[in-house]
Design a protein around this motif. Structure first.
Motif, PDB file in Angstrom:
ATOM      1  N   SER A 122      38.383  26.355  38.305  1.00 40.53           N
ATOM      2  CA  SER A 122      39.264  25.805  39.252  1.00 40.53           C
ATOM      3  C   SER A 122      39.025  26.790  40.819  1.00 40.53           C
ATOM      4  O   SER A 122      39.323  26.544  41.745  1.00 40.53           O
ATOM      5  CB  SER A 122      40.766  25.691  38.989  1.00 40.53           C
ATOM      6  N   LEU A 123      38.895  28.296  40.272  1.00 41.67           N
ATOM      7  CA  LEU A 123      38.876  29.182  41.402  1.00 41.67           C
ATOM      8  C   LEU A 123      37.733  28.810  42.389  1.00 41.67           C
ATOM      9  O   LEU A 123      36.648  28.638  42.036  1.00 41.67           O
ATOM     10  CB  LEU A 123      38.518  30.454  40.583  1.00 41.67           C
ATOM     11  N   ARG A 124      37.904  29.015  43.674  1.00 41.53           N
ATOM     12  CA  ARG A 124      37.161  28.496  44.788  1.00 41.53           C
ATOM     13  C   ARG A 124      37.088  29.911  45.881  1.00 41.53           C
ATOM     14  O   ARG A 124      36.016  29.904  46.524  1.00 41.53           O
ATOM     15  CB  ARG A 124      37.699  27.375  45.389  1.00 41.53           C
ATOM     16  N   SER A 125      38.104  30.646  45.793  1.00 40.84           N
ATOM     17  CA  SER A 125      38.143  31.689  46.650  1.00 40.84           C
ATOM     18  C   SER A 125      38.608  33.013  46.258  1.00 40.84           C
ATOM     19  O   SER A 125      39.804  32.835  45.366  1.00 40.84           O
ATOM     20  CB  SER A 125      38.592  31.398  47.979  1.00 40.84           C
ATOM     21  N   VAL A 126      38.300  34.296  46.487  1.00 43.94           N
ATOM     22  CA  VAL A 126      38.546  35.495  45.853  1.00 43.94           C
ATOM     23  C   VAL A 126      38.640  36.334  47.025  1.00 43.94           C
ATOM     24  O   VAL A 126      37.318  36.369  47.881  1.00 43.94           O
ATOM     25  CB  VAL A 126      37.868  35.846  44.852  1.00 43.94           C
ATOM     26  N   SER A 127      39.448  37.259  47.141  1.00 42.58           N
ATOM     27  CA  SER A 127      39.405  38.465  48.186  1.00 42.58           C
ATOM     28  C   SER A 127      39.993  39.588  47.417  1.00 42.58           C
ATOM     29  O   SER A 127      41.073  39.764  46.767  1.00 42.58           O
ATOM     30  CB  SER A 127      40.445  38.093  49.244  1.00 42.58           C
ATOM     31  N   LEU A 128      39.170  40.781  47.584  1.00 41.40           N
ATOM     32  CA  LEU A 128      39.825  42.153  47.064  1.00 41.40           C
ATOM     33  C   LEU A 128      39.603  43.031  47.978  1.00 41.40           C
ATOM     34  O   LEU A 128      38.770  43.031  48.914  1.00 41.40           O
ATOM     35  CB  LEU A 128      38.681  42.753  45.665  1.00 41.40           C
ATOM     36  N   GLU A 129      40.512  44.087  47.892  1.00 42.02           N
ATOM     37  CA  GLU A 129      40.751  44.953  48.875  1.00 42.02           C
ATOM     38  C   GLU A 129      41.155  46.421  48.456  1.00 42.02           C
ATOM     39  O   GLU A 129      42.178  46.425  47.606  1.00 42.02           O
ATOM     40  CB  GLU A 129      41.906  44.472  49.892  1.00 42.02           C
ATOM     41  N   PHE A 130      40.330  47.329  48.800  1.00 43.89           N
ATOM     42  CA  PHE A 130      40.678  48.745  48.461  1.00 43.89           C
ATOM     43  C   PHE A 130      40.699  49.224  46.859  1.00 43.89           C
ATOM     44  O   PHE A 130      41.640  49.550  46.437  1.00 43.89           O
ATOM     45  CB  PHE A 130      42.200  49.264  48.924  1.00 43.89           C
ATOM     46  N   MET A 131      39.323  48.700  46.400  1.00 40.31           N
ATOM     47  CA  MET A 131      39.132  49.106  45.020  1.00 40.31           C
ATOM     48  C   MET A 131      37.561  49.852  44.930  1.00 40.31           C
ATOM     49  O   MET A 131      36.767  49.592  45.504  1.00 40.31           O
ATOM     50  CB  MET A 131      39.081  47.784  44.144  1.00 40.31           C
ATOM     51  N   THR A 132      37.661  50.744  43.968  1.00 42.98           N
ATOM     52  CA  THR A 132      36.474  51.672  43.687  1.00 42.98           C
ATOM     53  C   THR A 132      36.181  51.317  42.373  1.00 42.98           C
ATOM     54  O   THR A 132      36.866  50.753  41.346  1.00 42.98           O
ATOM     55  CB  THR A 132      36.845  52.886  44.071  1.00 42.98           C
ATOM     56  N   GLY A 133      34.826  51.567  42.050  1.00 42.38           N
ATOM     57  CA  GLY A 133      34.279  51.469  40.605  1.00 42.38           C
ATOM     58  C   GLY A 133      34.131  50.088  39.928  1.00 42.38           C
ATOM     59  O   GLY A 133      34.509  50.005  38.809  1.00 42.38           O
ATOM     60  N   ILE A 134      34.132  49.132  40.833  1.00 48.67           N
ATOM     61  CA  ILE A 134      34.162  47.887  40.255  1.00 48.67           C
ATOM     62  C   ILE A 134      32.850  47.468  39.599  1.00 48.67           C
ATOM     63  O   ILE A 134      31.717  47.556  40.050  1.00 48.67           O
ATOM     64  CB  ILE A 134      34.415  46.619  41.280  1.00 48.67           C
ATOM     65  N   PRO A 135      32.934  47.197  38.088  1.00 49.73           N
ATOM     66  CA  PRO A 135      31.570  46.732  37.550  1.00 49.73           C
ATOM     67  C   PRO A 135      30.832  45.657  38.170  1.00 49.73           C
ATOM     68  O   PRO A 135      31.405  44.661  38.454  1.00 49.73           O
ATOM     69  CB  PRO A 135      32.023  46.471  35.888  1.00 49.73           C
ATOM     70  N   PRO A 136      29.548  45.760  38.306  1.00 46.05           N
ATOM     71  CA  PRO A 136      28.456  44.773  38.797  1.00 46.05           C
ATOM     72  C   PRO A 136      29.131  43.522  38.225  1.00 46.05           C
ATOM     73  O   PRO A 136      28.833  42.652  38.677  1.00 46.05           O
ATOM     74  CB  PRO A 136      27.275  45.397  38.465  1.00 46.05           C
ATOM     75  N   ALA A 137      29.144  43.356  36.805  1.00 43.71           N
ATOM     76  CA  ALA A 137      29.271  42.329  35.988  1.00 43.71           C
ATOM     77  C   ALA A 137      30.637  41.509  36.760  1.00 43.71           C
ATOM     78  O   ALA A 137      30.562  40.222  36.647  1.00 43.71           O
ATOM     79  CB  ALA A 137      29.626  42.488  34.580  1.00 43.71           C
ATOM     80  N   ILE A 138      31.584  42.329  37.073  1.00 46.60           N
ATOM     81  CA  ILE A 138      32.648  41.577  37.836  1.00 46.60           C
ATOM     82  C   ILE A 138      32.117  40.867  39.161  1.00 46.60           C
ATOM     83  O   ILE A 138      32.701  39.640  39.443  1.00 46.60           O
ATOM     84  CB  ILE A 138      33.873  42.539  37.872  1.00 46.60           C
ATOM     85  N   ILE A 139      31.577  41.652  39.939  1.00 49.64           N
ATOM     86  CA  ILE A 139      31.251  41.047  40.982  1.00 49.64           C
ATOM     87  C   ILE A 139      30.226  39.858  40.712  1.00 49.64           C
ATOM     88  O   ILE A 139      30.003  38.748  41.726  1.00 49.64           O
ATOM     89  CB  ILE A 139      30.318  42.259  42.174  1.00 49.64           C
ATOM     90  N   SER A 140      29.398  39.941  39.954  1.00 46.20           N
ATOM     91  CA  SER A 140      28.491  38.835  39.545  1.00 46.20           C
ATOM     92  C   SER A 140      29.220  37.409  39.296  1.00 46.20           C
ATOM     93  O   SER A 140      28.815  36.492  39.470  1.00 46.20           O
ATOM     94  CB  SER A 140      27.339  39.152  38.469  1.00 46.20           C
ATOM     95  N   LYS A 141      30.368  37.636  38.653  1.00 46.73           N
ATOM     96  CA  LYS A 141      31.209  36.171  38.313  1.00 46.73           C
ATOM     97  C   LYS A 141      31.663  35.873  39.824  1.00 46.73           C
ATOM     98  O   LYS A 141      31.949  34.719  39.766  1.00 46.73           O
ATOM     99  CB  LYS A 141      32.362  36.928  37.421  1.00 46.73           C
ATOM    100  N   LEU A 142      31.981  36.510  40.653  1.00 49.95           N
ATOM    101  CA  LEU A 142      32.497  36.290  42.083  1.00 49.95           C
ATOM    102  C   LEU A 142      31.530  35.397  42.676  1.00 49.95           C
ATOM    103  O   LEU A 142      31.809  34.822  43.665  1.00 49.95           O
ATOM    104  CB  LEU A 142      33.077  37.210  42.912  1.00 49.95           C
ATOM    105  N   TYR A 143      30.321  35.421  42.387  1.00 43.87           N
ATOM    106  CA  TYR A 143      29.037  34.791  43.246  1.00 43.87           C
ATOM    107  C   TYR A 143      29.481  33.202  42.878  1.00 43.87           C
ATOM    108  O   TYR A 143      28.908  32.187  43.555  1.00 43.87           O
ATOM    109  CB  TYR A 143      27.884  34.922  42.409  1.00 43.87           C
ATOM    110  N   LYS A 144      30.371  32.543  41.793  1.00 44.82           N
ATOM    111  CA  LYS A 144      30.335  31.226  41.438  1.00 44.82           C
ATOM    112  C   LYS A 144      31.490  30.784  42.391  1.00 44.82           C
ATOM    113  O   LYS A 144      31.923  29.448  42.384  1.00 44.82           O
ATOM    114  CB  LYS A 144      30.773  31.160  39.973  1.00 44.82           C
ATOM    115  N   VAL A 145      32.216  31.378  43.207  1.00 50.34           N
ATOM    116  CA  VAL A 145      33.236  30.989  44.109  1.00 50.34           C
ATOM    117  C   VAL A 145      32.602  30.450  45.449  1.00 50.34           C
ATOM    118  O   VAL A 145      31.524  30.920  45.577  1.00 50.34           O
ATOM    119  CB  VAL A 145      34.338  32.070  44.286  1.00 50.34           C
TER     120      VAL A 145
END
Length: 419
Positions: free
Chosen positions: A151-174
């Motif tokens: 159901s997730l359609r939008s995501v906003s992240l702020e002030f974070m470091t060292g996020i694994p690329p696999a996590i960012i790749s998941k966000l491409y579906k929003v």
């Protein structure tokens, strides 16, 4: 006399009409009328939960968590959740302790699991940059699972470091993604393909505010892994002064040539060149937003110098571009003689009145209330009608708006409860 019982369908219609008005006090009153009013009223009351509005944020987070535990069905009503850490001032009594309570909060996994219909999620660490590795293992898993939510359609992240690329790749579906001061961990092996969506990405809106060149480069590599055409329509950039930033952005632009809305929003305090960025790479561009700063620190370059350079890129072809709306987001306007002000705006007037902008329907000038005093804005309004005469003569609508700075971390609206 027996009390009148309204059909449930009629009750639902009444509550829905109240919900459209975003009238929280009335919705709360409706929830106390009768049992038949409770559920439909709660559907609207708990649709948006903003836990980043009031301090101390941890206190209101725990309050909402206890409510969910006592009434689990409320979790199915929540469509938008905004979760924020406390600020430095709130941590003054915690000297020597970890600054982020979110990183270790044991309630996070259970709370997120109960929000099964979440559509928008915003997470910000208000005090300082927080490393992904500092989050507890259970919280990392909970966030990763949340990003898999259908159901997730939008995501906003702020002030974070060292996020694994696999996590960012998941966000491409929003459909809408905002990354503000976010750094991706590029030390390990990089996944080239998007999970379960290797052919294309449904991402339509992308906000990058203070993202590092490495983060943007990682997004370029994700784009290279998708064989289908890009669906990105809106790209909003707030640049940094880091070497290679504009080069990385331009590489990203090359993979998303179907963009129709582009925003260039540099710092209002210092001049910053867009470097190699060339807007002519977007043949379908219809709306362009440019931040204009009138601070003295930028006066040596002129407030419009970089905006005009970007707009000129769209006037080099013999054919008219597709630009229909130009938004000039003006900050720190200052008092000046009428003649001097006209001279300042004349290059913009001359450029936008060219035949290359034959499709231009509106020039919208925005005055930011937080960076422009009421007196300066009032003074500007009086002089504004004389600043773009050639554009106006051609029949283009010219409008002037005062506005409060919007918070783009939450893409889907602001109505609902602040716990």
């Amino acid at each position: 006399m027996s009390s009148l019982v309204l059909p449930q369908e009629l009750v639902n219609i009444i509550i829905d009409e109240v919900g459209k008005l975003d009238d929280i006090p009335t919705l709360k009153a409706c929830s106390l009328v009768a049992l038949s009013f409770v559920f439909p009223a709660q559907q609207h009351l708990f649709q948006v939960i903003d836990l980043d509005r009031r301090s101390p944020r941890k206190k209101y987070f725990q309050k909402f968590y206890r409510l969910l535990i006592s009434k689990p069905h409320i979790g199915t009503h929540v469509q938008q959740l905004r979760l924020g850490d406390d600020t430095d001032e709130d941590y003054s009594w915690r000297i020597g302790k970890d600054s982020s309570w979110i990183a270790k909060a044991k309630e996070i996994p259970r709370l997120l699991h109960m929000l099964s219909k979440l559509r928008a999620f915003s997470l910000t660490f208000n005090s300082e940059m927080v490393a992904w590795s500092s989050l507890s293992a259970s919280n990392q898993t909970a966030l990763s699972s949340l990003f898999d939510l259908e159901s997730l359609r939008s995501v906003s992240l702020e002030f974070m470091t060292g996020i694994p690329p696999a996590i960012i790749s998941k966000l491409y579906k929003v459909k809408a993604l905002g990354l503000s001061c976010v750094e991706v961990d590029t030390s390990g092996k990089f996944p080239f393909l998007l999970p379960n969506t290797a052919s294309s990405s449904p991402l339509q809106t992308l906000h990058l505010r203070g993202a590092t060149p490495a983060t943007i480069t990682s997004m370029v590599r994700f784009s290279e892994g998708a064989s289908g055409s890009s669906m990105l329509q809106k790209l909003s950039i707030t640049p940094t002064f880091e070497a290679g930033f504009c080069e990385a952005v331009f590489e990203l632009m090359k993979h998303h040539r179907n963009v129709t809305h582009f925003e260039w929003l540099p710092s209002i305090h210092f001049y910053l060149s867009a470097g190699p960025i060339d807007l002519s790479i977007f043949p379908s561009l219809t709306t362009l937003t440019l931040l204009i700063s009138f601070r003295k620190a930028t006066a040596g370059h002129g407030p419009f110098s970089e905006a005009i350079r970007l707009l000129t890129q769209l006037s080099s072809s013999e054919q008219p571009n597709r630009i229909e709306t130009v938004i000039l987001d003006c900050h720190c306007i200052r008092s000046s003689e009428a003649k001097a002000r006209r001279v300042e705006w004349r290059p913009m007037d001359k450029l936008l009145s060219k035949s290359a902008f034959a499709n231009l329907k509106e020039v919208k000038v925005q005055l930011a209330a937080k960076t422009c005093s009421a007196a300066e804005r009032a003074n500007f309004v009086l002089a504004f009608q004389h600043l773009l005469p050639k554009v106006e003569e051609r029949g283009t609508l010219i409008s002037l708006h005062n506005y409060d700075l919007a918070d783009d971390r939450f893409f889907m609206g602001e109505k609902g409860l602040s716990m």
